[in-house]
Structures are given as structure tokens and as C-alpha cells.
Write a protein that holds these residues in place. Structure first.
Motif, PDB file in Angstrom:
ATOM      1  N   PRO A   1      -6.263   3.164  -0.529  1.00 23.04           N
ATOM      2  CA  PRO A   1      -6.754   3.484  -1.877  1.00 23.04           C
ATOM      3  C   PRO A   1      -5.694   3.418  -2.967  1.00 23.04           C
ATOM      4  O   PRO A   1      -6.031   3.361  -4.151  1.00 23.04           O
ATOM      5  N   LEU A   2      -4.414   3.434  -2.582  1.00 19.86           N
ATOM      6  CA  LEU A   2      -3.326   3.392  -3.559  1.00 19.86           C
ATOM      7  C   LEU A   2      -2.387   2.249  -3.218  1.00 19.86           C
ATOM      8  O   LEU A   2      -2.125   1.988  -2.046  1.00 19.86           O
ATOM      9  N   ARG A   3      -1.870   1.606  -4.241  1.00 18.24           N
ATOM     10  CA  ARG A   3      -0.924   0.513  -4.006  1.00 18.24           C
ATOM     11  C   ARG A   3       0.199   0.585  -5.042  1.00 18.24           C
ATOM     12  O   ARG A   3       0.052   1.177  -6.103  1.00 18.24           O
ATOM     13  N   TRP A   4       1.313  -0.049  -4.692  1.00 21.87           N
ATOM     14  CA  TRP A   4       2.523  -0.006  -5.512  1.00 21.87           C
ATOM     15  C   TRP A   4       2.999  -1.429  -5.707  1.00 21.87           C
ATOM     16  O   TRP A   4       3.112  -2.178  -4.745  1.00 21.87           O
ATOM     17  N   ARG A   5       3.251  -1.814  -6.953  1.00 17.83           N
ATOM     18  CA  ARG A   5       3.661  -3.183  -7.271  1.00 17.83           C
ATOM     19  C   ARG A   5       5.146  -3.204  -7.602  1.00 17.83           C
ATOM     20  O   ARG A   5       5.615  -2.414  -8.418  1.00 17.83           O
ATOM     21  N   HIS A   6       5.888  -4.104  -6.970  1.00 20.18           N
ATOM     22  CA  HIS A   6       7.329  -4.234  -7.182  1.00 20.18           C
ATOM     23  C   HIS A   6       7.601  -5.484  -8.028  1.00 20.18           C
ATOM     24  O   HIS A   6       7.076  -6.562  -7.740  1.00 20.18           O
ATOM     25  N   LEU A   7       8.449  -5.326  -9.042  1.00 26.37           N
ATOM     26  CA  LEU A   7       8.726  -6.419  -9.961  1.00 26.37           C
ATOM     27  C   LEU A   7      10.221  -6.544 -10.224  1.00 26.37           C
ATOM     28  O   LEU A   7      10.974  -5.575 -10.120  1.00 26.37           O
ATOM     29  N   VAL A   8      10.629  -7.751 -10.596  1.00 27.36           N
ATOM     30  CA  VAL A   8      11.962  -8.031 -11.124  1.00 27.36           C
ATOM     31  C   VAL A   8      11.791  -8.456 -12.576  1.00 27.36           C
ATOM     32  O   VAL A   8      10.911  -9.262 -12.893  1.00 27.36           O
ATOM     33  N   GLY A   9      12.640  -7.907 -13.447  1.00 25.06           N
ATOM     34  CA  GLY A   9      12.570  -8.275 -14.856  1.00 25.06           C
ATOM     35  C   GLY A   9      13.924  -8.680 -15.396  1.00 25.06           C
ATOM     36  O   GLY A   9      14.969  -8.223 -14.918  1.00 25.06           O
ATOM     37  N   TRP A  10      13.912  -9.553 -16.420  1.00 29.78           N
ATOM     38  CA  TRP A  10      15.146  -9.975 -17.083  1.00 29.78           C
ATOM     39  C   TRP A  10      14.806 -10.468 -18.491  1.00 29.78           C
ATOM     40  O   TRP A  10      13.662 -10.856 -18.774  1.00 29.78           O
ATOM     41  N   ARG A  11      15.803 -10.427 -19.357  1.00 27.19           N
ATOM     42  CA  ARG A  11      15.627 -10.992 -20.695  1.00 27.19           C
ATOM     43  C   ARG A  11      15.707 -12.508 -20.608  1.00 27.19           C
ATOM     44  O   ARG A  11      16.651 -13.062 -20.048  1.00 27.19           O
ATOM     45  N   THR A  12      14.757 -13.162 -21.199  1.00 33.42           N
ATOM     46  CA  THR A  12      14.726 -14.624 -21.116  1.00 33.42           C
ATOM     47  C   THR A  12      15.880 -15.272 -21.882  1.00 33.42           C
ATOM     48  O   THR A  12      16.233 -16.419 -21.601  1.00 33.42           O
ATOM     49  N   ASP A  13      16.477 -14.538 -22.821  1.00 29.46           N
ATOM     50  CA  ASP A  13      17.586 -15.105 -23.596  1.00 29.46           C
ATOM     51  C   ASP A  13      18.943 -14.583 -23.135  1.00 29.46           C
ATOM     52  O   ASP A  13      19.945 -14.777 -23.810  1.00 29.46           O
TER      53      ASP A  13
ATOM     54  N   PRO B   1       0.841  -1.192   0.000  1.00 27.58           N
ATOM     55  CA  PRO B   1       0.000   0.000   0.000  1.00 27.58           C
ATOM     56  C   PRO B   1       0.878   1.245   0.000  1.00 27.58           C
ATOM     57  O   PRO B   1       2.048   1.188   0.384  1.00 27.58           O
ATOM     58  N   VAL B   2       0.335   2.336  -0.450  1.00 29.04           N
ATOM     59  CA  VAL B   2       1.028   3.622  -0.339  1.00 29.04           C
ATOM     60  C   VAL B   2       0.611   4.259   0.985  1.00 29.04           C
ATOM     61  O   VAL B   2      -0.573   4.404   1.272  1.00 29.04           O
ATOM     62  N   PHE B   3       1.592   4.589   1.809  1.00 29.25           N
ATOM     63  CA  PHE B   3       1.347   5.246   3.089  1.00 29.25           C
ATOM     64  C   PHE B   3       1.554   6.747   2.945  1.00 29.25           C
ATOM     65  O   PHE B   3       1.963   7.234   1.894  1.00 29.25           O
ATOM     66  N   VAL B   4       1.276   7.475   4.011  1.00 26.50           N
ATOM     67  CA  VAL B   4       1.502   8.912   4.021  1.00 26.50           C
ATOM     68  C   VAL B   4       2.537   9.245   5.091  1.00 26.50           C
ATOM     69  O   VAL B   4       2.508   8.676   6.187  1.00 26.50           O
ATOM     70  N   MET B   5       3.482  10.113   4.752  1.00 27.16           N
ATOM     71  CA  MET B   5       4.521  10.532   5.681  1.00 27.16           C
ATOM     72  C   MET B   5       4.173  11.912   6.231  1.00 27.16           C
ATOM     73  O   MET B   5       3.852  12.833   5.466  1.00 27.16           O
ATOM     74  N   LEU B   6       4.228  12.029   7.565  1.00 23.84           N
ATOM     75  CA  LEU B   6       3.842  13.254   8.248  1.00 23.84           C
ATOM     76  C   LEU B   6       4.927  13.683   9.227  1.00 23.84           C
ATOM     77  O   LEU B   6       5.669  12.848   9.739  1.00 23.84           O
ATOM     78  N   PRO B   7       4.990  14.980   9.556  1.00 26.65           N
ATOM     79  CA  PRO B   7       5.845  15.383  10.683  1.00 26.65           C
ATOM     80  C   PRO B   7       5.295  14.770  11.972  1.00 26.65           C
ATOM     81  O   PRO B   7       4.078  14.566  12.107  1.00 26.65           O
ATOM     82  N   GLU B   8       6.160  14.472  12.917  1.00 26.18           N
ATOM     83  CA  GLU B   8       5.695  13.800  14.131  1.00 26.18           C
ATOM     84  C   GLU B   8       4.785  14.687  14.977  1.00 26.18           C
ATOM     85  O   GLU B   8       4.071  14.175  15.857  1.00 26.18           O
ATOM     86  N   ASP B   9       4.776  16.015  14.737  1.00 27.46           N
ATOM     87  CA  ASP B   9       3.864  16.892  15.469  1.00 27.46           C
ATOM     88  C   ASP B   9       2.598  17.213  14.675  1.00 27.46           C
ATOM     89  O   ASP B   9       1.817  18.081  15.044  1.00 27.46           O
ATOM     90  N   HIS B  10       2.371  16.510  13.568  1.00 25.35           N
ATOM     91  CA  HIS B  10       1.161  16.706  12.774  1.00 25.35           C
ATOM     92  C   HIS B  10      -0.055  16.232  13.567  1.00 25.35           C
ATOM     93  O   HIS B  10       0.037  15.292  14.370  1.00 25.35           O
ATOM     94  N   GLY B  11      -1.190  16.848  13.333  1.00 29.32           N
ATOM     95  CA  GLY B  11      -2.399  16.480  14.073  1.00 29.32           C
ATOM     96  C   GLY B  11      -2.844  15.055  13.883  1.00 29.32           C
ATOM     97  O   GLY B  11      -3.524  14.488  14.737  1.00 29.32           O
ATOM     98  N   ALA B  12      -2.460  14.431  12.763  1.00 28.32           N
ATOM     99  CA  ALA B  12      -2.855  13.039  12.486  1.00 28.32           C
ATOM    100  C   ALA B  12      -1.752  12.051  12.826  1.00 28.32           C
ATOM    101  O   ALA B  12      -1.902  10.853  12.567  1.00 28.32           O
ATOM    102  N   ALA B  13      -0.652  12.520  13.429  1.00 27.99           N
ATOM    103  CA  ALA B  13       0.503  11.649  13.640  1.00 27.99           C
ATOM    104  C   ALA B  13       0.228  10.523  14.628  1.00 27.99           C
ATOM    105  O   ALA B  13       0.894   9.491  14.583  1.00 27.99           O
ATOM    106  N   ASP B  14      -0.718  10.699  15.538  1.00 20.92           N
ATOM    107  CA  ASP B  14      -1.006   9.670  16.535  1.00 20.92           C
ATOM    108  C   ASP B  14      -2.124   8.721  16.104  1.00 20.92           C
ATOM    109  O   ASP B  14      -2.460   7.790  16.840  1.00 20.92           O
ATOM    110  N   ALA B  15      -2.713   8.958  14.942  1.00 17.67           N
ATOM    111  CA  ALA B  15      -3.805   8.102  14.475  1.00 17.67           C
ATOM    112  C   ALA B  15      -3.272   6.758  14.008  1.00 17.67           C
ATOM    113  O   ALA B  15      -2.158   6.662  13.482  1.00 17.67           O
TER     114      ALA B  15
END
Length: 329
Positions: A267-279, A174-188
């Protein structure tokens, strides 16, 4: 109840935070749920692990014993799992190249990947290339300038299309949100996207549909982002530290003075992949590289108590396994 490693991680998190309330916020769980879990752990161990007062919690004698043992057991268990994976490998003896060239648009996983490769194959020479563009790395892969690419793409997007390239997903985060530690939502425990409607936003660059998906997620919550600063990771961190913006970030990100929180309903997600040429010459090493990338990502998760706790409640995310991939040493 049988004691599990996740219970030891909870005990250590409470000890480190100095209070159940702070630990619950850091782990991204509700305080009553964490209190109930601690009570079950204490019953399993036969006594209280913490003394509680208005200043927070302090370990009891039993608690000090459990915490000390837990801090030894947790890293030891990680090493055991790694060693067991190697010994159980039926494909031992597969060809190991002398040199690998790896490109990455996922900077967080690059350092632990290099460390893991050095541990598992000390004689293997590795060179790396960083780029924010998954498409650029795919072109370098197709042209033979890279042996492997480790990329991240929006969860609503598809991997760069080239029939000569094999892509395997190793994690969906998932995509998280980064906040300052004194932000009003930091303890949620988690932050509704709509609660940040008045904020300016920051995010690192990327190909594909991520910005469109973010705008659509905001629209579903009834607002349009005031601004979105697309910048390198260091600039995003500075924008958050200064209170100028909040940032969309990977859930494994842990930084002093900042907090990383789940967004409600992911609501947002990030997919991590590894790729290579098969030949390609190094294609025989693909299973081993994929295994090592998974280990590197798991290293990041283990360093992020908030994300580790969130994954326990959201098992569809995190490490992914494609059928037919067999690790090779």
C-alpha cells in the motif's frame, strides 16, 4: 528448465536458513512455492541437493558442490555485469570532474554509492552531506552548494519543484515493515497491514505526504495508528528491538535480530531520485552518476534475499530507467 542465477540464490538461501520453511519466510514466498521451485532446480541438476528430516535440511554431496560454485559465481557475475557496462559504454571519454559534492536523504544508498564511485573513478574526490529533508537538499542544489542530490519521496508525492533542476527516478520501492524476530508475524511471507492494527509504529522523518498516505492506508484497513514515532534510523531500530513499536522501512534493510517483511498489496511506496542543476559544471557527469546510483541500489537489493525474491513476483517495482539516459565513464 534452464538454470538461472536466481535459482542459485534460492539454493544458497535454503542452505543458509537450514530449512525450506525458514528460507520461504526469509524470501517472502509461500513454502509450497519454494518447495516446488527447489524440485525443478533439482531436476535440472540431476539429483537432490538437500537431505530433509525433522531437523531441517542438509546439503547432499551434489548440494555442497552447487552451493560452493554458486557462492563463487554470484559475486563474479555481478562484477562481470559491471565490467560489461563499462566496456559497452559508447560515451567513454566523457568529462570526469575532479570533485563532486553529493547530498542524500537516502542514507542506505549513500555508502554503496561512495564505494562504487571509488571503484569506478579512484581519482575522483567526493564529499557528502546527509539530510532527512529532500526539500532542503533541493535548495542546496539550486543554490549551487551541491552538485547532486539523491533523495527519496513518497510514491504519491512529486519531486521538489525547480525548473533549473533535472530529476531522474532510479528506483521505486515498496515500504516494508520491520519486526522483532520473535514477533507473531515474523514468519509470515507477507504481513497484512490490518494484522498490525494494535501496534505502535516508528518511521524516519521526511517531507511530503508520507504520513498522510500511511494514515490513509491504515484507514482503508479499518483502523487508525495507535501512535507514530518519527525518529532517526537508530532510534527506530531500538524501538523495534525493544518491542515498543514496529517500523516502516526500506525493503533493503537487513539487521541482525530483526526481520523485514513485505506489507500485503504494497500500500505504500518510496521513489528514489537523483537531481542536478542542468547548468552546473558537473552536469556532464549526470549519466554516469545515475548509472552508479543504480548499481549501488542493486548492491543493496542483492544483500536482501527477501526483497530480491519479492521483486521477482512484482516486476513493476525496483530499478527504473528514464529514457534518454546514457551511462558515461
Amino acid at each position: 528448465m534452464e538454470l538461472e542465477l536466481r535459482h542459485l540464490r534460492v539454493v544458497c538461501a535454503i542452505a543458509d536458513a537450514g530449512s525450506v520453511t525458514k528460507a520461504a519466510a526469509e524470501l517472502g514466498v509461500a513454502q509450497p512455492a519454494l518447495t516446488a521451485q527447489l524440485s525443478r532446480i533439482e531436476r535440472a541438476l540431476g539429483g537432490p541437493l538437500f537431505d530433509r528430516d525433522h531437523r531441517g535440511v542438509r546439503p547432499t554431496s551434489l548440494g555442497e558442490l552447487v552451493i560452493a560454485r554458486a557462492r563463487m559465481l554470484l559475486p563474479a557475475m555481478t562484477g562481470l555485469l559491471d565490467d560489461a557496462t563499462r566496456l559497452a559504454d559508447p560515451a567513454r571519454g566523457a568529462s570526469i570532474p575532479d570533485h563532486l559534492s553529493i547530498g542524500s536523504s537516502s542514507p542506505a544508498v549513500l555508502a554503496p554509492l561512495i564505494q562504487r564511485l571509488e571503484q569506478r573513478h579512484p581519482d575522483l574526490r567526493v564529499s557528502t552531506t546527509a539530510s532527512w529533508s529532500a526539500d532542503e537538499l533541493a535548495r542546496a542544489l539550486a543554490d549551487g552548494r551541491l552538485d547532486y542530490a539523491v533523495i527519496g519521496i513518497c510514491g504519491g508525492d512529486v519531486a521538489p519543484d525547480d525548473r533549473a533542476i533535472t530529476w531522474r527516478t532510479f528506483s521505486v520501492d515498496p515500504v516494508f515493515v520491520m519486526l522483532p524476530e520473535d514477533h507473531g508475524a515474523a514468519d509470515a511471507a507477507e504481513v497484512p497491514l490490518g494484522a498490525l492494527a494494535g501496534e505502535a509504529w516508528a518511521a524516519t522523518p521526511g517531507d511530503g505526504c508520507f504520513q498522510e498516505c500511511f494514515a490513509a492506508a491504515c484507514a482503508r484497513e479499518g483502523f487508525a495508528p495507535r501512535s507514530l514515532y518519527v525518529a532517526d534510523a537508530a532510534s527506530c531500530i531500538e524501538l523495534v528491538s525493544s518491542g515498543t513499536a514496529v517500523a516502516l522501512c526500506q525493503p533493503t534493510r537487513v539487521l541482525p535480530g530483526l526481520v523485514t517483511k513485505p506489507v500485503a498489496d504494497a500500500p505504500l511506496r518510496w521513489r528514489h531520485l537523483v537531481g542536478w542543476r542542468t547548468d552546473s559544471v558537473g552536469a556532464d557527469f549526470a549519466d554516469e552518476l545515475l548509472l552508479t546510483v543504480r548499481m549501488a541500489h542493486n548492491d543493496l537489493v542483492s544483500r536482501s534475499p527477501v526483497y530480491a525474491a519479492w521483486l521477482e513476483q512484482n516486476p513493476g517495482f525496483g530499478e527504473q530507467h528514464d529514457p534518454g539516459i546514457t551511462p558515461a565513464v
